[in-house]
Design an enzyme around this catalytic site. Structure first.
Site, PDB file in Angstrom:
ATOM      1  CB  CYS A  97      -1.000  -0.029   1.145  1.00 23.39           C
ATOM      2  SG  CYS A  97      -2.390   1.125   0.891  1.00 23.39           S
ATOM      3  CG  HIS A 175      -3.654  -3.174   3.158  1.00 26.10           C
ATOM      4  ND1 HIS A 175      -2.581  -2.697   3.895  1.00 26.10           N
ATOM      5  CD2 HIS A 175      -4.314  -2.079   2.688  1.00 26.10           C
ATOM      6  CE1 HIS A 175      -2.590  -1.372   3.877  1.00 26.10           C
ATOM      7  NE2 HIS A 175      -3.623  -0.976   3.151  1.00 26.10           N
ATOM      8  CD  GLU A 177      -0.927  -5.432   5.388  1.00 22.24           C
ATOM      9  OE1 GLU A 177      -1.199  -4.273   5.747  1.00 22.24           O
ATOM     10  OE2 GLU A 177      -1.060  -5.825   4.206  1.00 22.24           O
TER      11      GLU A 177
END
Length: 230
Positions: A97, A175, A177
């Site tokens: 990001c 994202h 993660e």
């Protein structure tokens, strides 16, 4: 092996990405740029290390815009120089990001305001689904990447590029993660009001998505094996 995790502010963390890196034998070294006390005005001084001290660098997301130097302060220029030095030293970067936007800006691309935000679970179009699966992937951004001249765009939505590769580095607009707890933490620090203002339902964003961990682990594996070659 050592991976430097650059957290621009609390409560962002490496989530599923960090989990897989540990499973792959990495020691995670945490670097928090903006402490809680400076969150409202993040004009802090940051001493970035020598990128050659690490086998991998992972800059995470942030709620600021890469181009908004007045809001961020001087550390953004220092971070761009650090990421540029990492690539020049052939140290792989996995930008996520804001981290992917910063990497793009460091390498001759740019970052600009998108026509609208992308927030929530989103499918992407991928030219290399074995590396970057078509999702769904979690999004939370208001800006878009202009891919650096030397990079190859790998994935996109109608709104913005979603992945690009340059050398041994990979930039991801989404994202991978993020965990449900991570989304809730973002909502709790002011994100709930922000997303509601744009017509999104905060409670829907935090719902677990089936297979998210497994897709992220596969993405990390393919990045390490095919791009970073670690």
């Amino acid at each position: 092996m050592r991976a430097l995790i650059i957290r621009h502010h609390q409560p962002s963390d490496a989530g599923y990405v960090g989990e897989r890196l540990v499973q792959r034998g990495f020691e995670l070294v945490d670097m928090l740029l903006v402490p809680d006390a400076d969150f409202a005005r993040p004009h802090v001084t940051v001493a970035f290390p020598d990128p050659r001290a690490y086998d991998l660098i992972v800059p995470l997301g942030a709620l600021w815009s890469v181009y908004d130097h007045a809001a961020i302060g001087t550390w953004i220029g220092d971070e761009l120089a650090f990421l540029r030095a990492a690539v020049e030293a052939d140290v792989p970067v996995l930008g996520i990001c804001f981290g992917a936007q910063a990497l793009a800006a460091a390498l001759g691309g740019s970052v600009e305001r998108a026509a609208r935000p992308e927030i929530g679970w989103t499918d992407v179009q991928s030219d290399d689904p074995d590396l970057v699966g078509e999702g769904p992937w979690f999004q939370w951004h208001f800006d878009r990447i202009v891919v650096p001249p030397a990079a190859k765009e790998l994935a996109r939505t109608a709104l913005a590029p979603q992945a690009y590769v340059v050398g041994r580095s990979l930039g991801l607009q989404f994202h991978p993660e993020v965990t449900p707890a991570g989304v809730q933490a973002w909502l709790d620090i002011g994100g709930a009001a922000e997303v509601a203002k744009h017509g999104y339902v905060p409670e829907e964003l935090v719902r677990p998505k089936a297979g998210a961990r497994e897709r992220t682990h596969a993405l990390v594996d393919n990045f390490l094996d095919r791009i970073a070659r670690i």
